[in-house]
Design an enzyme around this catalytic site. Sequence first.
Site, PDB file in Angstrom:
ATOM      1  N   GLY A  27       7.564   1.261   5.335  1.00 23.51           N
ATOM      2  CA  GLY A  27       7.765   0.005   6.066  1.00 23.51           C
ATOM      3  C   GLY A  27       8.057   0.270   7.537  1.00 23.51           C
ATOM      4  O   GLY A  27       7.501  -0.375   8.427  1.00 23.51           O
ATOM      5  N   ALA A 148       5.736   9.649   5.208  1.00 21.66           N
ATOM      6  CA  ALA A 148       6.869   9.519   6.128  1.00 21.66           C
ATOM      7  C   ALA A 148       8.150   9.768   5.359  1.00 21.66           C
ATOM      8  O   ALA A 148       8.217   9.516   4.147  1.00 21.66           O
ATOM      9  CB  ALA A 148       6.880   8.127   6.734  1.00 21.66           C
ATOM     10  N   LYS A 220      -6.783   6.369  -6.920  1.00 25.81           N
ATOM     11  CA  LYS A 220      -5.485   6.899  -6.467  1.00 25.81           C
ATOM     12  C   LYS A 220      -4.539   7.011  -7.660  1.00 25.81           C
ATOM     13  O   LYS A 220      -3.770   7.970  -7.775  1.00 25.81           O
ATOM     14  CB  LYS A 220      -4.916   5.980  -5.379  1.00 25.81           C
ATOM     15  CG  LYS A 220      -3.525   6.338  -4.887  1.00 25.81           C
ATOM     16  CD  LYS A 220      -3.540   7.513  -3.921  1.00 25.81           C
ATOM     17  CE  LYS A 220      -2.196   8.142  -3.635  1.00 25.81           C
ATOM     18  NZ  LYS A 220      -1.160   7.314  -3.129  1.00 25.81           N
ATOM     19  N   GLU A 302       8.673   5.383 -10.230  1.00 26.31           N
ATOM     20  CA  GLU A 302       7.598   4.380 -10.283  1.00 26.31           C
ATOM     21  C   GLU A 302       6.741   4.559 -11.542  1.00 26.31           C
ATOM     22  O   GLU A 302       5.600   4.127 -11.570  1.00 26.31           O
ATOM     23  CB  GLU A 302       6.748   4.503  -9.022  1.00 26.31           C
ATOM     24  CG  GLU A 302       7.561   4.218  -7.778  1.00 26.31           C
ATOM     25  CD  GLU A 302       6.811   4.516  -6.485  1.00 26.31           C
ATOM     26  OE1 GLU A 302       6.713   3.615  -5.655  1.00 26.31           O
ATOM     27  OE2 GLU A 302       6.339   5.650  -6.330  1.00 26.31           O
TER      28      GLU A 302
HETATM   29  O1  PAF Z   1       3.156  10.112  -4.907  1.00 23.80           O
HETATM   30  C1  PAF Z   1       2.867  11.147  -4.267  1.00 23.80           C
HETATM   31  O2  PAF Z   1       3.661  12.046  -4.071  1.00 23.80           O
HETATM   32  C2  PAF Z   1       1.488  11.260  -3.656  1.00 23.80           C
HETATM   33  O3  PAF Z   1       0.773  10.089  -3.940  1.00 23.80           O
HETATM   34  C3  PAF Z   1       0.679  12.483  -4.110  1.00 23.80           C
HETATM   35  C4  PAF Z   1      -0.767  12.295  -3.717  1.00 23.80           C
HETATM   36  C5  PAF Z   1       0.809  12.734  -5.579  1.00 23.80           C
HETATM   37  C6  PAF Z   1       1.061  13.715  -3.309  1.00 23.80           C
HETATM   38  O4  PAF Z   1       2.346  14.181  -3.508  1.00 23.80           O
END
Ligand code: PAF
Length: 340
Positions: A27, A148, A220, A302
């Site tokens: 953010g 970040a 992703k 998450e």
């Molecule tokens: O959540 C994460 O940490 C990233 O999306 C990834 C690509 C797994 C890299 O650490």
Amino acid sequence: MILANDSTSANSTLLKQVSIVGAGAIGQLIYHQLSTAVSASKIAVNVISRAEHSQLQPLTFTSLDNTESTQTAEFVGLNDYAQQLPKTDLLIVCVKAYQVCAALKTIIPMLSAECHILLLHNGMGPHLDVAQMLNGQSLSLGTTSQAALKQSLWHTKQTGKGVTQLGILQLPKHFKALESSSQQKSSAQKTLPESLKNILLTAIPQSQWSEDILTMLWQKLAINVAINPLTAIHNCQNGQLAHEQYSDTIIAAVTELVKVANAEHISLELPSVLNRVYQVITLTADNYSSMHQDVQHQRTTEIDSINGFVVQMAKLHGIATPQNQHLVDEIKCLELQYHR
Ligand code: PAF
């Protein structure tokens, strides 16, 4: 199809109000990018806070080349929601997936029907609930590989550059019933005004507009499904997952995800998805994944919006996902050790 960043297309000269929900590392990064890259005559950026009163908050940002800058951000408190939120043209939601619905419950009723909402979080799932909460507003989703880290509460450092993909949510047919009735009525106007799109694409480096954002998010998700829980469970950096001992688990979890995505009419192919997962393992070999960090810092992970989302969607299609369920169970077990 992905359209490249085109800052030369016509920009509206009207002042737009952009509000950010969630002043975590991402953010604050987006706040910095918006307020420095786009001329102040085009946008006013504020942060929606949960405090009672509005306040001015200095935010310090360290860029990738170690340049430090401080900007004073307007934090809109609960007392001023009714005055400020109806003026917001674009609401960028940067909280964690499991916080999205609670955060938007009080905010959405105060937004104008013309406001556009952008969800920018790891994992998938909240869009299905948010689609039912809308009051005419349109909805986009995004995923970013920018990284970040917070140095302190109001000081963020960018630690990695990366692509950001953004696009309007087009729900598959079987989810259309989920949209609120006012949303269905306004579906003809569900686009992001060019002026707002240009503001985002100009401000966020390496950002791309995608006509098929759900496919991008599933791709992703495949990376997160494989890397995040395993690095948290085995307390290791991403690069360790290249070892043979993890390959059966990675292949099984990603195979299940591809089956579920295909049932959702998302065209993913197992060999290329697996290839990408192993590429990211190599490219981010020295990183600790976000879930690894969450577990190390005893935070809620998450997992529900990563492997948990695959399990949830699989149930709709009668697909078995034992590997993803097992990874969810293992992470929940770790969380229980500190969330008693
Ligand atoms: O959540 C994460 O940490 C990233 O999306 C990834 C690509 C797994 C890299 O650490």
